[in-house]
Design a protein around this motif. Structure first.
Motif, PDB file in Angstrom:
ATOM      1  N   PHE A  20      -7.275  -1.513  17.809  1.00 17.65           N
ATOM      2  CA  PHE A  20      -8.097  -1.295  16.623  1.00 17.65           C
ATOM      3  C   PHE A  20      -7.934   0.138  16.110  1.00 17.65           C
ATOM      4  O   PHE A  20      -7.827   0.368  14.906  1.00 17.65           O
ATOM      5  CB  PHE A  20      -9.564  -1.599  16.944  1.00 17.65           C
ATOM      6  N   LYS A  21      -7.889   1.100  17.044  1.00 10.58           N
ATOM      7  CA  LYS A  21      -7.742   2.512  16.646  1.00 10.58           C
ATOM      8  C   LYS A  21      -6.463   2.720  15.838  1.00 10.58           C
ATOM      9  O   LYS A  21      -6.425   3.482  14.898  1.00 10.58           O
ATOM     10  CB  LYS A  21      -7.715   3.396  17.899  1.00 10.58           C
ATOM     11  N   LYS A  22      -5.419   1.976  16.246  1.00  8.43           N
ATOM     12  CA  LYS A  22      -4.129   2.130  15.557  1.00  8.43           C
ATOM     13  C   LYS A  22      -4.181   1.608  14.120  1.00  8.43           C
ATOM     14  O   LYS A  22      -3.560   2.156  13.231  1.00  8.43           O
ATOM     15  CB  LYS A  22      -3.040   1.373  16.327  1.00  8.43           C
ATOM     16  N   ILE A  23      -4.898   0.521  13.905  1.00 13.02           N
ATOM     17  CA  ILE A  23      -4.844  -0.112  12.572  1.00 13.02           C
ATOM     18  C   ILE A  23      -5.986   0.311  11.652  1.00 13.02           C
ATOM     19  O   ILE A  23      -5.978   0.003  10.470  1.00 13.02           O
ATOM     20  CB  ILE A  23      -4.863  -1.654  12.683  1.00 13.02           C
ATOM     21  N   LYS A  24      -6.984   0.978  12.176  1.00 14.96           N
ATOM     22  CA  LYS A  24      -8.199   1.111  11.377  1.00 14.96           C
ATOM     23  C   LYS A  24      -8.033   1.893  10.075  1.00 14.96           C
ATOM     24  O   LYS A  24      -8.690   1.569   9.091  1.00 14.96           O
ATOM     25  CB  LYS A  24      -9.351   1.663  12.202  1.00 14.96           C
ATOM     26  N   LYS A  25      -7.140   2.882  10.045  1.00 20.97           N
ATOM     27  CA  LYS A  25      -7.007   3.652   8.811  1.00 20.97           C
ATOM     28  C   LYS A  25      -6.387   2.787   7.707  1.00 20.97           C
ATOM     29  O   LYS A  25      -6.946   2.647   6.616  1.00 20.97           O
ATOM     30  CB  LYS A  25      -6.159   4.908   9.056  1.00 20.97           C
ATOM     31  N   SER A  26      -5.202   2.188   8.051  1.00 19.97           N
ATOM     32  CA  SER A  26      -4.540   1.373   7.031  1.00 19.97           C
ATOM     33  C   SER A  26      -5.348   0.099   6.753  1.00 19.97           C
ATOM     34  O   SER A  26      -5.521  -0.309   5.594  1.00 19.97           O
ATOM     35  CB  SER A  26      -3.126   1.010   7.497  1.00 19.97           C
ATOM     36  N   GLY A  27      -5.860  -0.510   7.827  1.00 26.51           N
ATOM     37  CA  GLY A  27      -6.644  -1.746   7.668  1.00 26.51           C
ATOM     38  C   GLY A  27      -7.915  -1.495   6.882  1.00 26.51           C
ATOM     39  O   GLY A  27      -8.307  -2.284   6.016  1.00 26.51           O
ATOM     40  N   GLY A  28      -8.566  -0.368   7.174  1.00 27.24           N
ATOM     41  CA  GLY A  28      -9.811  -0.027   6.480  1.00 27.24           C
ATOM     42  C   GLY A  28      -9.571   0.155   4.992  1.00 27.24           C
ATOM     43  O   GLY A  28     -10.362  -0.288   4.161  1.00 27.24           O
ATOM     44  N   LYS A  29      -8.422   0.799   4.666  1.00 29.50           N
ATOM     45  CA  LYS A  29      -8.098   1.044   3.254  1.00 29.50           C
ATOM     46  C   LYS A  29      -7.902  -0.293   2.525  1.00 29.50           C
ATOM     47  O   LYS A  29      -8.391  -0.516   1.428  1.00 29.50           O
ATOM     48  CB  LYS A  29      -6.818   1.887   3.181  1.00 29.50           C
ATOM     49  N   LYS A  30      -7.173  -1.182   3.193  1.00 30.20           N
ATOM     50  CA  LYS A  30      -6.902  -2.490   2.591  1.00 30.20           C
ATOM     51  C   LYS A  30      -8.214  -3.283   2.420  1.00 30.20           C
ATOM     52  O   LYS A  30      -8.421  -3.947   1.400  1.00 30.20           O
ATOM     53  CB  LYS A  30      -5.919  -3.254   3.517  1.00 30.20           C
ATOM     54  N   ALA A  31      -9.085  -3.171   3.441  1.00 24.21           N
ATOM     55  CA  ALA A  31     -10.376  -3.893   3.383  1.00 24.21           C
ATOM     56  C   ALA A  31     -11.195  -3.428   2.181  1.00 24.21           C
ATOM     57  O   ALA A  31     -11.806  -4.234   1.478  1.00 24.21           O
ATOM     58  CB  ALA A  31     -11.152  -3.670   4.685  1.00 24.21           C
ATOM     59  N   VAL A  32     -11.161  -2.111   1.921  1.00 27.17           N
ATOM     60  CA  VAL A  32     -11.910  -1.578   0.764  1.00 27.17           C
ATOM     61  C   VAL A  32     -11.333  -2.136  -0.534  1.00 27.17           C
ATOM     62  O   VAL A  32     -12.072  -2.506  -1.457  1.00 27.17           O
ATOM     63  CB  VAL A  32     -11.878  -0.029   0.767  1.00 27.17           C
ATOM     64  N   GLU A  33     -10.015  -2.237  -0.581  1.00 30.03           N
ATOM     65  CA  GLU A  33      -9.371  -2.780  -1.793  1.00 30.03           C
ATOM     66  C   GLU A  33      -9.827  -4.219  -2.051  1.00 30.03           C
ATOM     67  O   GLU A  33     -10.160  -4.596  -3.175  1.00 30.03           O
ATOM     68  CB  GLU A  33      -7.849  -2.767  -1.628  1.00 30.03           C
ATOM     69  N   ILE A  34      -9.818  -5.027  -0.992  1.00 27.23           N
ATOM     70  CA  ILE A  34     -10.252  -6.440  -1.173  1.00 27.23           C
ATOM     71  C   ILE A  34     -11.730  -6.478  -1.571  1.00 27.23           C
ATOM     72  O   ILE A  34     -12.144  -7.221  -2.457  1.00 27.23           O
ATOM     73  CB  ILE A  34     -10.053  -7.268   0.119  1.00 27.23           C
ATOM     74  N   LEU A  35     -12.493  -5.620  -0.907  1.00 23.85           N
ATOM     75  CA  LEU A  35     -13.935  -5.593  -1.173  1.00 23.85           C
ATOM     76  C   LEU A  35     -14.225  -5.313  -2.644  1.00 23.85           C
ATOM     77  O   LEU A  35     -15.137  -5.909  -3.233  1.00 23.85           O
ATOM     78  CB  LEU A  35     -14.588  -4.521  -0.286  1.00 23.85           C
ATOM     79  N   ASN A  36     -13.425  -4.417  -3.220  1.00 17.92           N
ATOM     80  CA  ASN A  36     -13.648  -4.080  -4.629  1.00 17.92           C
ATOM     81  C   ASN A  36     -13.449  -5.288  -5.549  1.00 17.92           C
ATOM     82  O   ASN A  36     -14.037  -5.344  -6.627  1.00 17.92           O
ATOM     83  CB  ASN A  36     -12.723  -2.934  -5.056  1.00 17.92           C
ATOM     84  N   THR A  37     -12.645  -6.237  -5.126  1.00 13.55           N
ATOM     85  CA  THR A  37     -12.456  -7.430  -5.968  1.00 13.55           C
ATOM     86  C   THR A  37     -13.632  -8.409  -5.799  1.00 13.55           C
ATOM     87  O   THR A  37     -13.746  -9.372  -6.545  1.00 13.55           O
ATOM     88  CB  THR A  37     -11.152  -8.176  -5.598  1.00 13.55           C
ATOM     89  N   LEU A  38     -14.455  -8.159  -4.808  1.00 11.81           N
ATOM     90  CA  LEU A  38     -15.570  -9.091  -4.541  1.00 11.81           C
ATOM     91  C   LEU A  38     -16.905  -8.552  -5.048  1.00 11.81           C
ATOM     92  O   LEU A  38     -17.939  -9.168  -4.870  1.00 11.81           O
ATOM     93  CB  LEU A  38     -15.675  -9.366  -3.024  1.00 11.81           C
ATOM     94  N   ARG A  39     -16.818  -7.405  -5.692  1.00 13.45           N
ATOM     95  CA  ARG A  39     -18.038  -6.794  -6.233  1.00 13.45           C
ATOM     96  C   ARG A  39     -18.571  -7.648  -7.385  1.00 13.45           C
ATOM     97  O   ARG A  39     -17.787  -8.143  -8.182  1.00 13.45           O
ATOM     98  CB  ARG A  39     -17.706  -5.390  -6.739  1.00 13.45           C
ATOM     99  N   MET A  40     -19.861  -7.828  -7.472  1.00 15.45           N
ATOM    100  CA  MET A  40     -20.403  -8.696  -8.540  1.00 15.45           C
ATOM    101  C   MET A  40     -21.015  -7.895  -9.684  1.00 15.45           C
ATOM    102  O   MET A  40     -21.412  -6.775  -9.499  1.00 15.45           O
ATOM    103  CB  MET A  40     -21.457  -9.619  -7.944  1.00 15.45           C
TER     104      MET A  40
END
Lengths: 163, 389
Positions: B369-389
């Motif tokens: 998890f430590k290895k992926i969290k920076k890139s994964g976290g960034k991607k998660a924020v991007e997806i999250l922004n498309t789910l904003r209402m």
């Protein structure tokens, strides 16, 4: 020799017959097999109940009127407990009015709620009425019934000013 | 100028009103009273209004939206009791509907026990046609209501059978003087030690509260339970918990219709539902976002309003942040304690189990998890922004 004189016994005999008929009618009307639905002053409210209300609800005039409304809706139910869901609508309205009127007359909500059972007991007061009311309840069994909260707009009479 | 200010003010007020109404999917509560065997139509209404009055006084800010009575009665039993009443009426000087404790006290011990067991039993409820009550509960749920039923005595069986048929997470049951051996959804129950009816019912839940002073019947809803200060407090507080959903333990399902989340989460919840059933291998960002949704579902002590998009956003961002330099736990809420098998996972939405089973690629050791969290976290924020209402 004893001779039967019809003329001599005709009057007392007639009186006895009339008395027997009157007793029969009286006992039938007030007895187990009858609703005792007497409304001598023709105001749509059964007399026994009307009299009882005069005494019990004297100090809460709006609640008394509401009790009459509830009594009338119960009279319809007791006359014929079928089509219970339909008849329950007026009954439900009348109960909501009664609690609201009781509160308006100064009772606590819990005290006003207990008027509902008191009015039921005053109206459903003889064996046939109880049988019919049980039947009405049975006809409602398994249903979901709307419970209207206390609300004066459910009253079918003019609310009098607070004392 | 003044007109413009007025219009702006009106707009702000409108926005606030709209927001507060739509803030939580299922804030609407339909409260039911399921009456017992000794209650008639008028008595059931009296009980409900008595309850409503007591509740409104104690918790004026907490309200149900609708009130109904799930009504049941038993004609043969009432006729039987009516026969006894006719014989004993003169003695009692009570109206029929207020004479039950007196009439039952006139029976011999065995006769009384048999009588009670005959009338208060689950078979009686099973025989009853419950389709109307099931339909009514179903209607409320499909219209976005949560349902809270306070069941008294025999009403418990009717409520149990109806609720079990629906098995919905938005149903809450509070039992008073219950003859049943359980409460739906492990809801609260209250039975007096001195309850003269329930004490004769085999397999009923054991009594759990005292009545002072106690009597020989102690079974009626208003006269005994609601007029006892202790019992009444318990009942009202349970209703408060059921209506407000405060202090309830998760799991909280992620189905928007169940109403555990603020409505601004609807898109994110639907997205997560689709991800769970997806056959594709999930990317790191998707894993992190879905796990963050589950983490929000497990927020303790929050109302549905509190489980909102802002909380999700914060959770996702925290997962992307560097670890605390002084050591200790990660900032990522769903990953905290993962070294110990993630003790929080049991509090997440039940759907999280399906998620981890279907997508083992999302189950990571802390080092992975430590290895992926920076890139994964960034991607998660991007997806999250498309789910904003």
């Amino acid at each position: 020799m004893f001779t039967f004189s019809f003329k001599k016994f005709a009057l007392p005999f007639s009186i006895i017959i009339i008395l027997l008929i009157a007793i029969y009618i009286y006992s039938y009307r007030g007895g187990e097999g009858d609703l005792n639905a007497i409304d001598a002053n023709s105001n749509g409210v059964w007399d026994d109940y009307e009299k009882a209300l005069e005494v019990r609800f004297r100090s809460i005039p709006n609640a008394k009127n509401a009790a009459i409304q509830m009594g009338k809706s119960l009279q319809i139910i007791l006359a014929d407990p079928s089509e219970a869901m339909e008849k329950d609508k007026a009954f439900s309205k009348a109960m909501s009015c009664l609690v609201a009127a009781g509160m308006y007359d100064g009772l606590l909500v819990q005290e006003a709620a207990e008027l509902v059972g008191q009015v039921r007991d005053l109206v459903v007061s003889n064996d046939l009425r109880q049988d019919r009311y049980i039947k009405f309840n049975s006809n409602l069994s398994g249903q979901v019934l709307e419970a209207k909260l206390p609300d004066l707009t459910n009253c079918e009479f003019k609310i009098s000013e607070r004392r | 100028m003044m007109r413009q200010s007025f219009m702006s003010l009106l707009l702000v007020i409108l926005c606030i009103c709209t927001n507060s109404e739509a803030s939580c999917g299922s804030s609407k509560v339909s409260l039911f009273f399921a009456n017992g065997m000794f209650n008639d139509r008028a008595g059931a209404y009296e009980s409900l209004i008595y309850l409503w009055g007591s509740y409104s006084k104690k918790f004026p800010e907490s309200k149900a939206t609708q009130y109904s009575i799930a009504f049941n009665t038993n004609e043969p039993f009432l006729q039987q009791l009516h026969q006894v009443y006719k014989q004993k009426a003169k003695e009692s000087n009570l109206s029929f509907w207020k004479s039950f404790s007196f009439l039952l006290s006139k029976m011999g011990q065995d006769e009384y026990r048999n009588f009670i067991r005959n009338i208060v039993n689950e078979d009686m409820a099973k025989d009853q046609d419950l389709k109307e009550q099931v339909r009514a509960y179903k209607d409320k749920l499909s219209n976005g209501y949560r349902v809270v039923t306070i069941a008294h005595s025999q009403g418990n069986f009717y409520t149990l059978f109806s609720f079990e048929e629906l098995g919905n997470d938005s149903l809450r049951m509070i039992s008073v003087a219950t003859p049943a051996s359980y409460v739906f959804g492990e809801g609260p129950y209250f039975t007096f030690h001195s309850d003269g009816v329930i004490s004769h019912i085999p397999n009923s839940l054991p009594p759990n509260i005292n009545k002072e002073p106690s009597g020989i019947f102690d079974h009626e809803f208003i006269n005994h339970y609601m007029k006892d200060k202790g019992a009444s407090e318990h009942i009202l507080e349970s209703i408060k918990v059921a209506i407000d959903r405060k202090g309830e333990d998760p799991p909280h399902t992620i189905n928007p219709a169940d109403g555990y989340f603020n409505t601004d989460m609807s898109k994110a919840l639907e997205w997560t539902q689709n991800i769970i059933i997806s056959d594709e291998k999930l990317s790191e960002g998707v894993c992190i976002l879905a796990q963050s949704v589950f983490s929000v579902s497990g927020l303790h002590g929050r109302s549905c309003e509190g489980r909102n998009f802002t909380m999700l956003e914060q959770s996702v961002r925290d997962c992307g942040k560097p670890d605390n330099p002084e050591g200790g736990e990660t900032n990522c809420p769903f990953y905290r304690g993962m070294d110990f098998g993630n003790p929080y996972i049991g509090f997440y939405a039940p759907e999280s189990n399906d998620f981890y089973q279907k997508h083992p690629e999302c189950v990571l050791t802390y080092n992975e998890f430590k290895k992926i969290k920076k890139s994964g976290g960034k991607k998660a924020v991007e997806i999250l922004n498309t789910l904003r209402m």
